[in-house]
Design a protein around this motif. Structure first.
Motif, short mmCIF file in Angstrom:
data_model
loop_
_atom_site.label_atom_id
_atom_site.label_comp_id
_atom_site.label_asym_id
_atom_site.label_seq_id
_atom_site.Cartn_x
_atom_site.Cartn_y
_atom_site.Cartn_z
N ARG A 188 57.66 75.92 50.32
CA ARG A 188 59.12 76.15 50.12
C ARG A 188 59.78 75.45 51.04
O ARG A 188 60.73 74.69 50.76
CB ARG A 188 59.31 77.61 49.87
N VAL A 189 59.65 75.62 52.36
CA VAL A 189 60.20 75.34 53.59
C VAL A 189 60.40 73.31 53.46
O VAL A 189 61.28 72.92 53.60
CB VAL A 189 59.83 75.93 54.82
N GLY A 190 58.78 73.29 53.36
CA GLY A 190 58.78 71.74 53.28
C GLY A 190 59.68 71.23 52.21
O GLY A 190 60.12 70.04 52.51
N TRP A 191 59.35 71.70 50.96
CA TRP A 191 60.08 70.89 49.77
C TRP A 191 61.80 70.99 50.08
O TRP A 191 62.39 70.00 49.77
CB TRP A 191 59.52 71.29 48.63
N LEU A 192 62.05 72.35 50.05
CA LEU A 192 63.69 72.34 50.12
C LEU A 192 64.17 71.71 51.20
O LEU A 192 65.50 71.32 50.96
CB LEU A 192 63.96 73.93 50.23
N HIS A 193 63.63 71.43 52.36
CA HIS A 193 64.09 70.67 53.67
C HIS A 193 63.68 69.20 53.72
O HIS A 193 63.96 68.67 54.47
CB HIS A 193 63.81 71.43 55.05
N GLN A 194 62.80 69.16 52.65
CA GLN A 194 62.27 67.51 52.71
C GLN A 194 61.56 67.32 54.05
O GLN A 194 61.70 66.12 54.39
CB GLN A 194 63.16 66.58 52.10
N ASP A 195 60.92 68.10 54.49
CA ASP A 195 60.27 67.87 55.55
C ASP A 195 59.22 66.88 55.67
O ASP A 195 58.21 67.10 55.19
CB ASP A 195 59.65 69.26 56.41
N THR A 196 59.39 66.11 56.45
CA THR A 196 58.38 64.79 56.43
C THR A 196 57.00 65.17 56.74
O THR A 196 56.04 64.64 56.29
CB THR A 196 58.89 63.41 57.17
N ARG A 197 57.11 65.85 57.94
CA ARG A 197 55.74 66.42 58.55
C ARG A 197 54.89 67.16 57.68
O ARG A 197 53.70 67.09 57.24
CB ARG A 197 55.91 67.28 59.73
N PHE A 198 55.70 67.95 56.82
CA PHE A 198 54.78 69.18 55.75
C PHE A 198 54.47 67.99 54.71
O PHE A 198 53.26 68.27 54.16
CB PHE A 198 55.84 69.99 55.39
N LEU A 199 55.20 67.08 54.05
CA LEU A 199 55.01 66.41 53.16
C LEU A 199 53.53 65.48 53.17
O LEU A 199 52.77 65.00 52.37
CB LEU A 199 56.16 65.53 52.35
N ARG A 200 53.53 65.28 54.34
CA ARG A 200 52.57 64.21 54.96
C ARG A 200 51.17 65.12 54.98
O ARG A 200 50.24 64.31 54.72
CB ARG A 200 53.00 63.54 56.28
N VAL A 201 51.35 66.06 55.41
CA VAL A 201 50.12 67.18 55.36
C VAL A 201 49.70 67.38 54.02
O VAL A 201 48.54 67.36 53.68
CB VAL A 201 50.58 68.70 56.20
N PHE A 202 50.82 67.62 53.22
CA PHE A 202 50.39 67.71 51.71
C PHE A 202 49.88 66.63 51.12
O PHE A 202 48.85 66.61 50.43
CB PHE A 202 51.73 67.90 51.13
N ALA A 203 50.16 65.42 51.35
CA ALA A 203 49.65 64.14 51.15
C ALA A 203 48.14 64.04 51.72
O ALA A 203 47.18 63.58 50.86
CB ALA A 203 50.32 62.95 51.49
N ASP A 218 54.95 79.51 51.16
CA ASP A 218 56.03 79.71 52.28
C ASP A 218 56.16 78.52 52.64
O ASP A 218 57.36 77.96 52.98
CB ASP A 218 56.09 81.00 52.99
N LEU A 219 55.24 77.89 53.44
CA LEU A 219 55.24 76.59 53.99
C LEU A 219 55.66 75.53 53.18
O LEU A 219 56.50 74.49 53.29
CB LEU A 219 53.94 76.08 54.67
#
Length: 353
Positions: free
Chosen positions: A229-244, A226-227
Motif C-alpha cells: 500500500r505504502v509503496g504504490w500510493l507513494h510510488q516509492d521506487t525502492r519498493f517497486l524495484r523490490v516488487f520487480a 501494508d508495504l
C-alpha cells in the motif's frame, strides 16, 4: 561533457527507444546486449562491404541466437473494445493465426506496451506462434477503463465471459497466469462447455491472506500488504524495484527499472492497491475440484512470488490435472532461461493432444 551530465533515467529511456526500434527488449537482447559493469554492445550480424576477398561475407560480432521467426508483433495485433454488464469498457486484442488460445487477464498488463517490456514481449511471440492469441486488459488497468463501478473477483470472471462473447469463441483452451489462474479456474467451473483445456502458470487457489494459517503467517501477509500500500500510493521506487525483483529475480537492474516503469504505466496507484488487496483474498479452493477438462499446471520450482506449494495444491484439487515444475526462480519466466523453452514445449505438446 563539461558541466553536462546524462542521468540514469535519460540513458534508460534512450536505450529502451533504441531497442524498441530494432525489436529488442531488456530481456530479449538479440541486437543490443548489456555487458555488466561495462555498458552495451551491438551484437548483430554485420556484412563487410569492400573490394577485398572478404567483401560480402557475414562477420559475427558476438555469438547469439537469432530471434525465431514469429507471426506476431505490435503492428499485427488488432485491439477492440467491448462493454461489461455494468458498462465498464474492456480492451481485448487478437494476434497471430491458427487455433485460438485465450489468456485470462492478470494485473500489470497493457495490450500495447506489453510488446516493449521484458516481462511480456517474449510471451506474446511464443504463445501466438502457430495459433491465434486472444488476451485482454483487466478492468482497472491497461487500455480498459481505470475508473470502474465494481472491482471484485466476480467482476474479473464476468469480464472474461464478456470477452468470450465479443470474440465469438465457442470452445477453446484457456490460459491463466498468476492470479489470472484463479479467474480461469472459476470460469472453467461456470462454463465447462466452453473450455477444452486449461493451462495454469504461476497460479494459486488461495491468496496470501486466505492461506495464512499461523499467527506468524497472518502477520507476514498483513505486513506484505501494508508495504505494498505504502509503496504504490507513494510510488516509492525502492519498493517497486523490490516488487520487480520478486517477478524477475534473475533480472538485471536495467530489467527491474523497465519493469518498474511498466508497472507505473499499467494502472493508477489507487488501483494498484485495490488489486493487491483483492489478490490476497482470492479463494477458489472450494470449487477447483469441479474443473472438468484436462489441466496443465506449470510452475517455477523456486518461484519467489508464489511458492510452488500453491501449484501442488491446485494439482491435488483439480481431478484431471498434471503438474510440471521448471527449474527457475522467476514468477514470470524470462526469455533467456532454459525453462522458457521448456515452458513453451509443454504448452505446445499439451494443446496438440
Amino acid at each position: 561533457m563539461g558541466d553536462r551530465f546524462v542521468s540514469e533515467a535519460a540513458l534508460t529511456t534512450a536505450l529502451r527507444t533504441a531497442r524498441l526500434a530494432v525489436g529488442d527488449t531488456g530481456s530479449r537482447q538479440d541486437l543490443i546486449r548489456t555487458v555488466h559493469r561495462r555498458g552495451y554492445r551491438f551484437v548483430a550480424t554485420a556484412t563487410v562491404v569492400g573490394d577485398d576477398a572478404s567483401a560480402g561475407t557475414a562477420q559475427q560480432a558476438d555469438s547469439h541466437s537469432a530471434p525465431a521467426d514469429g507471426p506476431s508483433g505490435p503492428d499485427s495485433q488488432t485491439i477492440r473494445f467491448c462493454r461489461a454488464a455494468d458498462g465498464t469498457r474492456i480492451a481485448y486484442a487478437t494476434v497471430g493465426s491458427g487455433p485460438p488460445l485465450l489468456k485470462a487477464a492478470n494485473w500489470m498488463s497493457h495490450l500495447d506496451l506489453e510488446w516493449t517490456t521484458p516481462v511480456w514481449s517474449h510471451w506474446l511471440g511464443g504463445l501466438a506462434r502457430n495459433r491465434q492469441l486472444v488476451r485482454y486488459d483487466e478492468r482497472g488497468c491497461g487500455l480498459s477503463d481505470w475508473t470502474v463501478p465494481g472491482f471484485t473477483f466476480d467482476h474479473w470472471v464476468d469480464d472474461l465471459h464478456t470477452v468470450v462473447e465479443a470474440t465469438g469463441l465457442d470452445r477453446f483452451p484457456l490460459l491463466g497466469v498468476s492470479q489470472g489462474g484463479a479467474v480461469a479456474v472459476a470460469y472453467a467451473v461456470r462454463h465447462p462447455e466452453r473450455i477444452s483445456r486449461l493451462i495454469l502458470a504461476g497460479a494459486y487457489a488461495r491468496g496470501r491472506q486466505v492461506r495464512a494459517q499461523t499467527e506468524a503467517e497472518r502477520e507476514e501477509a498483513a505486513l506484505d500488504l501494508d508495504l505494498a500500500r505504502v509503496g504504490w500510493l507513494h510510488q516509492d521506487t525502492r519498493f517497486l524495484r523490490v516488487f520487480a525483483s520478486q517477478f524477475l529475480p534473475e533480472g538485471t537492474p536495467e530489467d527491474w527499472a523497465e519493469f518498474t516503469d511498466f508497472q507505473r504505466q499499467t494502472t493508477s496507484p489507487a488501483n494498484g492497491v485495490r488489486f493487491l488487496e483483492e489478490f490476497a483474498r482470492i479463494d477458489v479452493s472450494a470449487i477447483a475440484h469441479r474443473v472438468a477438462c484436462p489441466t496443465l499446471i506449470i510452475h517455477s520450482r523456486d518461484d519467489e512470488r508464489v511458492p510452488a506449494a500453491q501449484a501442488g495444491e491446485l494439482a491435488a484439487l483439480i481431478p484431471d490435472s498434471r503438474l510440471v515444475l521448471l527449474k527457475s526462480r522467476s514468477h514470470l519466466l524470462t526469455a533467456f532461461e532454459p525453462a522458457w523453452d521448456e515452458f513453451l514445449a509443454h504448452i505446445d505438446a499439451f494443446l496438440a493432444e
